[in-house]
Motif scaffolding. Structure first.
Motif, mmCIF file in Angstrom:
data_model
loop_
_atom_site.group_PDB
_atom_site.id
_atom_site.type_symbol
_atom_site.label_atom_id
_atom_site.label_comp_id
_atom_site.label_asym_id
_atom_site.label_seq_id
_atom_site.Cartn_x
_atom_site.Cartn_y
_atom_site.Cartn_z
ATOM 1 N N ALA A 248 0.827 -1.208 0.000
ATOM 2 C CA ALA A 248 0.000 0.000 0.000
ATOM 3 C C ALA A 248 0.863 1.261 0.000
ATOM 4 O O ALA A 248 0.518 2.253 -0.640
ATOM 5 C CB ALA A 248 -0.943 0.000 1.200
ATOM 6 N N VAL A 249 1.991 1.214 0.695
ATOM 7 C CA VAL A 249 2.889 2.366 0.738
ATOM 8 C C VAL A 249 3.397 2.673 -0.677
ATOM 9 O O VAL A 249 3.408 3.825 -1.114
ATOM 10 C CB VAL A 249 4.065 2.118 1.712
ATOM 11 C CG1 VAL A 249 5.091 3.236 1.625
ATOM 12 C CG2 VAL A 249 3.540 1.975 3.144
ATOM 13 N N GLY B 253 -0.040 12.621 -9.434
ATOM 14 C CA GLY B 253 -0.923 13.751 -9.179
ATOM 15 C C GLY B 253 -2.322 13.367 -8.739
ATOM 16 O O GLY B 253 -3.239 14.190 -8.766
ATOM 17 N N LEU B 254 -2.486 12.122 -8.303
ATOM 18 C CA LEU B 254 -3.793 11.661 -7.831
ATOM 19 C C LEU B 254 -3.871 11.786 -6.318
ATOM 20 O O LEU B 254 -2.895 11.516 -5.609
ATOM 21 C CB LEU B 254 -4.029 10.207 -8.258
ATOM 22 C CG LEU B 254 -4.111 9.999 -9.770
ATOM 23 C CD1 LEU B 254 -4.033 8.520 -10.113
ATOM 24 C CD2 LEU B 254 -5.389 10.609 -10.317
ATOM 25 N N ASP B 255 -5.031 12.192 -5.842
ATOM 26 C CA ASP B 255 -5.246 12.358 -4.412
ATOM 27 C C ASP B 255 -5.770 11.062 -3.812
ATOM 28 O O ASP B 255 -6.709 10.461 -4.322
ATOM 29 C CB ASP B 255 -6.258 13.482 -4.160
ATOM 30 C CG ASP B 255 -6.456 13.728 -2.679
ATOM 31 O OD1 ASP B 255 -7.414 13.158 -2.121
ATOM 32 O OD2 ASP B 255 -5.653 14.461 -2.075
ATOM 33 N N VAL B 256 -5.138 10.636 -2.715
ATOM 34 C CA VAL B 256 -5.598 9.485 -1.941
ATOM 35 C C VAL B 256 -6.232 10.042 -0.679
ATOM 36 O O VAL B 256 -5.579 10.775 0.063
ATOM 37 C CB VAL B 256 -4.415 8.552 -1.572
ATOM 38 C CG1 VAL B 256 -4.878 7.412 -0.678
ATOM 39 C CG2 VAL B 256 -3.722 8.024 -2.820
ATOM 40 N N PRO B 257 -7.500 9.820 -0.427
ATOM 41 C CA PRO B 257 -8.430 8.886 -1.041
ATOM 42 C C PRO B 257 -9.453 9.521 -1.995
ATOM 43 O O PRO B 257 -10.314 8.811 -2.506
ATOM 44 C CB PRO B 257 -9.148 8.306 0.163
ATOM 45 C CG PRO B 257 -9.266 9.471 1.100
ATOM 46 C CD PRO B 257 -7.986 10.258 0.882
ATOM 47 N N VAL C 290 -8.469 8.107 -5.647
ATOM 48 C CA VAL C 290 -8.290 6.653 -5.579
ATOM 49 C C VAL C 290 -8.182 6.249 -4.109
ATOM 50 O O VAL C 290 -7.328 6.747 -3.386
ATOM 51 C CB VAL C 290 -7.007 6.206 -6.328
ATOM 52 C CG1 VAL C 290 -6.847 4.688 -6.247
ATOM 53 C CG2 VAL C 290 -7.028 6.665 -7.778
ATOM 54 N N SER C 291 -9.060 5.339 -3.702
ATOM 55 C CA SER C 291 -8.968 4.767 -2.352
ATOM 56 C C SER C 291 -7.913 3.673 -2.362
ATOM 57 O O SER C 291 -7.789 2.933 -3.339
ATOM 58 C CB SER C 291 -10.311 4.154 -1.935
ATOM 59 O OG SER C 291 -11.311 5.124 -1.882
ATOM 60 N N VAL C 292 -7.159 3.571 -1.275
ATOM 61 C CA VAL C 292 -6.146 2.521 -1.138
ATOM 62 C C VAL C 292 -6.380 1.811 0.183
ATOM 63 O O VAL C 292 -6.514 2.460 1.224
ATOM 64 C CB VAL C 292 -4.707 3.096 -1.181
ATOM 65 C CG1 VAL C 292 -3.677 1.990 -0.991
ATOM 66 C CG2 VAL C 292 -4.462 3.850 -2.479
ATOM 67 N N VAL C 293 -6.442 0.488 0.127
ATOM 68 C CA VAL C 293 -6.601 -0.303 1.343
ATOM 69 C C VAL C 293 -5.536 -1.395 1.361
ATOM 70 O O VAL C 293 -5.035 -1.811 0.321
ATOM 71 C CB VAL C 293 -8.010 -0.924 1.463
ATOM 72 C CG1 VAL C 293 -9.069 0.159 1.604
ATOM 73 C CG2 VAL C 293 -8.337 -1.835 0.286
ATOM 74 N N VAL D 70 1.654 6.391 7.412
ATOM 75 C CA VAL D 70 1.472 7.055 6.121
ATOM 76 C C VAL D 70 0.382 8.113 6.221
ATOM 77 O O VAL D 70 -0.462 8.070 7.110
ATOM 78 C CB VAL D 70 1.132 6.041 4.997
ATOM 79 C CG1 VAL D 70 2.292 5.108 4.747
ATOM 80 C CG2 VAL D 70 -0.132 5.280 5.290
ATOM 81 N N THR D 71 0.442 9.075 5.300
ATOM 82 C CA THR D 71 -0.566 10.128 5.255
ATOM 83 C C THR D 71 -1.231 10.087 3.894
ATOM 84 O O THR D 71 -0.538 10.167 2.885
ATOM 85 C CB THR D 71 0.089 11.515 5.471
ATOM 86 O OG1 THR D 71 0.770 11.494 6.721
ATOM 87 C CG2 THR D 71 -0.946 12.609 5.467
#
Length: 191
Positions: free
Chosen positions: A132-133, A143-147, A150-153, A164-165
């Motif tokens: 995930a990191v 340039g994509l914003d999480v979340p 895009v959600s990351v799990v 992580v932030t």
């Protein structure tokens, strides 16, 4: 106590043949051997977190990063992923499945490759927290914003999940409990 892939099947068979007490962790025994195994519920945990992405965050194109080849945790996590997609009638797109190897760098490269190939996704189940990191780094570089974008799990609830932030949403894997139970099983075998 044998952690996943620490011994090959031939050595496990040899130890079993001489009645050496063995408990496996995170891997099944070779066929026809009655050896205790302690593992976590990967399939259900993955299914729940993918379902969370679908029902709570309205994600429809969820990428999946496999772990190492022939790794049982990776295989059962993939089954949980596929089951959740089927449950919600979401198409299974092979372009959304790649190998992250349960490693930060591999997941980073796999994510960059999907992005450069024009694969569109709104969430990633990274296979584990280390991956995930790498996913988050690749998304931020693109340039994509999480979340928001895009959600990351992840899976494991490792220390990375809190460092992580933004903080990582992850499935808690009770690894210490697995170790305690495996030790208990081994003591039982010895006695």
């Amino acid at each position: 106590l044998v952690f996943v892939d620490a011994l090959d099947a031939a050595e496990i068979i040899r130890l079993n043949t001489i009645s050496f007490p063995v408990v496996l962790m995170h891997q099944s025994p070779p066929p026809n051997l009655d050896i205790p195994v302690v593992c976590i519920e990967n399939r259900e945990g993955t299914g729940q977190i993918v379902e969370h992405l679908i029902t709570v965050h309205n994600r429809k194109r969820i990428a999946f990063l496999r772990g190492p080849e022939n790794n049982e945790d990776s295989k059962t996590r993939e089954e949980g992923y596929l089951n959740a997609l089927k449950k919600y009638n979401l198409p299974i797109d092979p372009n959304l499945i790649s190998r992250g190897g349960f490693e930060t760098e591999s997941a980073y490269l796999a994510t960059k490759q999907m992005l450069s190939n024009g694969v569109v996704f709104d969430a990633v189940f990274s296979g584990d927290d280390d991956s995930a990191v790498g996913v988050m780094d690749a998304l931020k570089q693109a340039g994509l914003d999480v979340p928001a974008d895009v959600s990351v799990v992840g899976f494991d609830d490792s220390i990375f999940a809190r460092l992580v932030t933004p903080r990582l949403t992850t499935v808690r894997a009770p690894i210490e409990q697995v170790g305690r139970e495996a030790a208990s099983q081994l003591i039982h075998l010895i006695r």
